[in-house]
Design a protein around this motif. Structure first.
Motif, PDB file in Angstrom:
ATOM      1  N   LYS A 175      19.504   9.383  50.706  1.00  0.00           N
ATOM      2  CA  LYS A 175      20.526   9.700  51.714  1.00  0.00           C
ATOM      3  C   LYS A 175      20.429  11.151  52.172  1.00  0.00           C
ATOM      4  O   LYS A 175      20.654  11.461  53.348  1.00  0.00           O
ATOM      5  N   LEU A 176      20.118  12.024  51.244  1.00  0.00           N
ATOM      6  CA  LEU A 176      19.986  13.443  51.590  1.00  0.00           C
ATOM      7  C   LEU A 176      18.679  13.722  52.314  1.00  0.00           C
ATOM      8  O   LEU A 176      18.606  14.636  53.148  1.00  0.00           O
ATOM      9  N   GLY A 177      17.667  12.950  51.965  1.00  0.00           N
ATOM     10  CA  GLY A 177      16.309  13.239  52.414  1.00  0.00           C
ATOM     11  C   GLY A 177      15.614  14.042  51.330  1.00  0.00           C
ATOM     12  O   GLY A 177      16.134  15.088  50.912  1.00  0.00           O
ATOM     13  N   TRP A 178      14.451  13.563  50.882  1.00  0.00           N
ATOM     14  CA  TRP A 178      13.780  14.227  49.765  1.00  0.00           C
ATOM     15  C   TRP A 178      13.460  15.692  50.073  1.00  0.00           C
ATOM     16  O   TRP A 178      13.608  16.560  49.211  1.00  0.00           O
ATOM     17  N   LEU A 179      13.031  15.974  51.298  1.00  0.00           N
ATOM     18  CA  LEU A 179      12.682  17.362  51.645  1.00  0.00           C
ATOM     19  C   LEU A 179      13.911  18.267  51.624  1.00  0.00           C
ATOM     20  O   LEU A 179      13.852  19.393  51.100  1.00  0.00           O
ATOM     21  N   ASN A 180      15.011  17.787  52.196  1.00  0.00           N
ATOM     22  CA  ASN A 180      16.254  18.571  52.163  1.00  0.00           C
ATOM     23  C   ASN A 180      16.707  18.806  50.732  1.00  0.00           C
ATOM     24  O   ASN A 180      17.145  19.909  50.369  1.00  0.00           O
ATOM     25  N   TYR A 181      16.620  17.763  49.921  1.00  0.00           N
ATOM     26  CA  TYR A 181      17.043  17.837  48.522  1.00  0.00           C
ATOM     27  C   TYR A 181      16.195  18.846  47.746  1.00  0.00           C
ATOM     28  O   TYR A 181      16.723  19.697  47.022  1.00  0.00           O
ATOM     29  N   ILE A 182      14.885  18.755  47.932  1.00  0.00           N
ATOM     30  CA  ILE A 182      13.982  19.678  47.244  1.00  0.00           C
ATOM     31  C   ILE A 182      14.237  21.111  47.693  1.00  0.00           C
ATOM     32  O   ILE A 182      14.298  22.038  46.873  1.00  0.00           O
ATOM     33  N   LEU A 183      14.433  21.287  48.997  1.00  0.00           N
ATOM     34  CA  LEU A 183      14.635  22.636  49.531  1.00  0.00           C
ATOM     35  C   LEU A 183      15.896  23.285  48.973  1.00  0.00           C
ATOM     36  O   LEU A 183      15.862  24.446  48.525  1.00  0.00           O
ATOM     37  N   VAL A 184      17.003  22.550  48.985  1.00  0.00           N
ATOM     38  CA  VAL A 184      18.258  23.146  48.503  1.00  0.00           C
ATOM     39  C   VAL A 184      18.183  23.428  47.007  1.00  0.00           C
ATOM     40  O   VAL A 184      18.699  24.451  46.533  1.00  0.00           O
ATOM     41  N   LEU A 185      17.509  22.571  46.237  1.00  0.00           N
ATOM     42  CA  LEU A 185      17.371  22.829  44.797  1.00  0.00           C
ATOM     43  C   LEU A 185      16.479  24.044  44.543  1.00  0.00           C
ATOM     44  O   LEU A 185      16.747  24.832  43.628  1.00  0.00           O
ATOM     45  N   ILE A 186      15.426  24.201  45.339  1.00  0.00           N
ATOM     46  CA  ILE A 186      14.565  25.382  45.191  1.00  0.00           C
ATOM     47  C   ILE A 186      15.369  26.650  45.446  1.00  0.00           C
ATOM     48  O   ILE A 186      15.258  27.644  44.707  1.00  0.00           O
ATOM     49  N   ILE A 187      16.208  26.624  46.480  1.00  0.00           N
ATOM     50  CA  ILE A 187      17.035  27.797  46.790  1.00  0.00           C
ATOM     51  C   ILE A 187      18.003  28.080  45.653  1.00  0.00           C
ATOM     52  O   ILE A 187      18.178  29.239  45.239  1.00  0.00           O
ATOM     53  N   VAL A 189      17.669  27.268  42.508  1.00  0.00           N
ATOM     54  CA  VAL A 189      16.898  27.759  41.355  1.00  0.00           C
ATOM     55  C   VAL A 189      16.500  29.218  41.553  1.00  0.00           C
ATOM     56  O   VAL A 189      16.596  30.031  40.616  1.00  0.00           O
ATOM     57  N   LEU A 190      16.065  29.573  42.759  1.00  0.00           N
ATOM     58  CA  LEU A 190      15.668  30.958  43.026  1.00  0.00           C
ATOM     59  C   LEU A 190      16.858  31.909  42.894  1.00  0.00           C
ATOM     60  O   LEU A 190      16.733  32.996  42.305  1.00  0.00           O
ATOM     61  N   LEU A 191      18.007  31.513  43.430  1.00  0.00           N
ATOM     62  CA  LEU A 191      19.202  32.353  43.294  1.00  0.00           C
ATOM     63  C   LEU A 191      19.629  32.444  41.833  1.00  0.00           C
ATOM     64  O   LEU A 191      20.049  33.512  41.367  1.00  0.00           O
ATOM     65  N   GLY A 192      19.513  31.333  41.117  1.00  0.00           N
ATOM     66  CA  GLY A 192      19.815  31.359  39.685  1.00  0.00           C
ATOM     67  C   GLY A 192      18.879  32.278  38.929  1.00  0.00           C
ATOM     68  O   GLY A 192      19.292  32.999  38.014  1.00  0.00           O
ATOM     69  N   ALA A 193      17.602  32.285  39.337  1.00  0.00           N
ATOM     70  CA  ALA A 193      16.627  33.172  38.701  1.00  0.00           C
ATOM     71  C   ALA A 193      16.978  34.635  38.954  1.00  0.00           C
ATOM     72  O   ALA A 193      16.842  35.480  38.056  1.00  0.00           O
ATOM     73  N   LEU A 194      17.438  34.946  40.167  1.00  0.00           N
ATOM     74  CA  LEU A 194      17.848  36.322  40.480  1.00  0.00           C
ATOM     75  C   LEU A 194      19.033  36.741  39.617  1.00  0.00           C
ATOM     76  O   LEU A 194      19.084  37.878  39.118  1.00  0.00           O
ATOM     77  N   LEU A 195      19.983  35.828  39.434  1.00  0.00           N
ATOM     78  CA  LEU A 195      21.126  36.131  38.560  1.00  0.00           C
ATOM     79  C   LEU A 195      20.668  36.333  37.121  1.00  0.00           C
ATOM     80  O   LEU A 195      21.196  37.196  36.407  1.00  0.00           O
ATOM     81  N   SER A 196      19.683  35.539  36.694  1.00  0.00           N
ATOM     82  CA  SER A 196      19.146  35.698  35.336  1.00  0.00           C
ATOM     83  C   SER A 196      18.468  37.047  35.160  1.00  0.00           C
ATOM     84  O   SER A 196      18.605  37.702  34.113  1.00  0.00           O
ATOM     85  N   VAL A 197      17.736  37.465  36.186  1.00  0.00           N
ATOM     86  CA  VAL A 197      17.098  38.784  36.138  1.00  0.00           C
ATOM     87  C   VAL A 197      18.160  39.873  36.066  1.00  0.00           C
ATOM     88  O   VAL A 197      18.033  40.850  35.308  1.00  0.00           O
ATOM     89  N   GLY A 198      19.228  39.690  36.855  1.00  0.00           N
ATOM     90  CA  GLY A 198      20.328  40.644  36.798  1.00  0.00           C
ATOM     91  C   GLY A 198      20.942  40.722  35.415  1.00  0.00           C
ATOM     92  O   GLY A 198      21.249  41.818  34.911  1.00  0.00           O
ATOM     93  N   ALA A 199      21.119  39.542  34.777  1.00  0.00           N
ATOM     94  CA  ALA A 199      21.660  39.509  33.414  1.00  0.00           C
ATOM     95  C   ALA A 199      20.726  40.235  32.446  1.00  0.00           C
ATOM     96  O   ALA A 199      21.179  40.948  31.539  1.00  0.00           O
ATOM     97  N   ALA A 200      19.408  40.070  32.653  1.00  0.00           N
ATOM     98  CA  ALA A 200      18.437  40.725  31.773  1.00  0.00           C
ATOM     99  C   ALA A 200      18.520  42.244  31.910  1.00  0.00           C
ATOM    100  O   ALA A 200      18.475  42.972  30.905  1.00  0.00           O
ATOM    101  N   PHE A 201      18.659  42.734  33.141  1.00  0.00           N
ATOM    102  CA  PHE A 201      18.769  44.180  33.358  1.00  0.00           C
ATOM    103  C   PHE A 201      20.058  44.728  32.746  1.00  0.00           C
ATOM    104  O   PHE A 201      20.059  45.791  32.127  1.00  0.00           O
ATOM    105  N   VAL A 202      21.152  43.992  32.934  1.00  0.00           N
ATOM    106  CA  VAL A 202      22.425  44.423  32.342  1.00  0.00           C
ATOM    107  C   VAL A 202      22.311  44.476  30.826  1.00  0.00           C
ATOM    108  O   VAL A 202      22.864  45.379  30.174  1.00  0.00           O
ATOM    109  N   ARG A 227      28.431  24.009  40.188  1.00  0.00           N
ATOM    110  CA  ARG A 227      29.103  23.772  41.465  1.00  0.00           C
ATOM    111  C   ARG A 227      28.106  23.313  42.527  1.00  0.00           C
ATOM    112  O   ARG A 227      28.396  22.395  43.312  1.00  0.00           O
ATOM    113  N   ALA A 228      26.946  23.934  42.562  1.00  0.00           N
ATOM    114  CA  ALA A 228      25.929  23.545  43.541  1.00  0.00           C
ATOM    115  C   ALA A 228      25.499  22.099  43.329  1.00  0.00           C
ATOM    116  O   ALA A 228      25.373  21.329  44.295  1.00  0.00           O
TER     117      ALA A 228
END
Length: 259
Positions: A175-187, A189-202, A227-228
């Motif tokens: 229903k979402l479309g596989w490409l749309n689904y993959i794209l939003v999950l990649i985004i 994951v990338l934002l989550g990775a940035l938050l993880s890097v921030g946690a590591a620096f803190v 939530r996502a």
């Protein structure tokens, strides 16, 4: 699918009730603290036995609360759920562990075989090992996509078996479309990775940094992802009845109050 709305809402969600985020942070702190000491003193049998109990309990609570956040978000709640009914949260965390274990068996075996062929057998089989590793990574990627929707499906129905309704899960992704689904999950994951890097620096700040990361950054990260996942799942329900066909109406923590 409105990716911008999903990401904006997911970022705002943890900040809607900082008190609950900080309480969740206590669980995260216990988990991270016991994990760090567990890794440092893994050869000390007595310490391992003492640390394994808080590690397991905090891990299951952490997983269970994320599942609760997904479920209550699907049910329409606008802020993180209350931290109550601890036994159910433990059970839900164990359910999430089982789902990850079952979905991870096949790619885990394939990757394991690939590593063995690549590093522990004569060099003539190295190429075969690389090919099997690549196959394992592809399968892991596909399984991970399905598992994200499976977790949300389990949160919606409130039942472990809902995570293995592969026909329904694939239909929701379609229903979402596989490409749309993959794209939003990649985004996500990338934002989550940035938050993880921030946690590591803190965390580099002695003592205080570790505490701040556990109380604020990591809980924020876990709730952002939960939530996502929920909002992505809701996009598959546009043509379904508004009244949940699920046990989520009575999911612990769905009542909204300032606590």
């Amino acid at each position: 699918m409105d990716m911008g709305r999903i990401l904006e809402d997911s970022f705002k969600y943890p900040a809607s009730n900082w008190k609950r985020v900080l309480i969740f942070g206590v669980i995260v702190l216990i988990y991270q603290f016991s994990l760090q000491f567990f890794m440092l003193y893994i050869n000390a049998s007595i310490l391992v036995v003492l640390l394994i109990i808080p590690f397991i309990i905090s891990y299951l609570l952490l997983e269970g609360y994320q599942l609760r956040a997904i479920g209550t978000s699907i049910n329409g709640e606008m802020e993180p759920p209350k931290l109550n009914n601890w036994l159910k949260m433990l059970v839900d965390g164990f359910k999430l562990f089982i789902v990850g274990l079952v979905y991870g068996i096949i790619p885990g075996i394939i990757l394991g075989v690939g590593f063995v062929l690549l590093f522990t057998v004569p060099s003539g089989l190295n190429l075969l090992g690389i090919l099997i590793l690549l196959l394992g990574l592809v399968i892991l990627f596909i399984v991970s996509l399905i598992m994200v929707m499976a977790i949300s499906n389990m949160a919606y129905y409130g039942k472990l078996e809902a995570a293995f309704k592969l026909g329904e899960i694939k239909e929701r992704i379609r229903k979402l479309g596989w490409l749309n689904y993959i794209l939003v999950l990649i985004i996500v994951v990338l934002l989550g990775a940035l938050l993880s890097v921030g946690a590591a620096f803190v965390s580099f700040i002695p003592i205080l940094g570790f505490v701040l990361a556990c109380f604020i950054v990591y809980p924020y990260l876990y709730l952002f992802i939960a939530r996502a996942y929920a909002l992505i799942y809701l996009e598959t329900m546009e043509d379904e009845p508004e009244e949940p066909l699920t046990e989520m109406k009575n999911f612990p923590g769905t009542e909204t109050n300032p606590n």
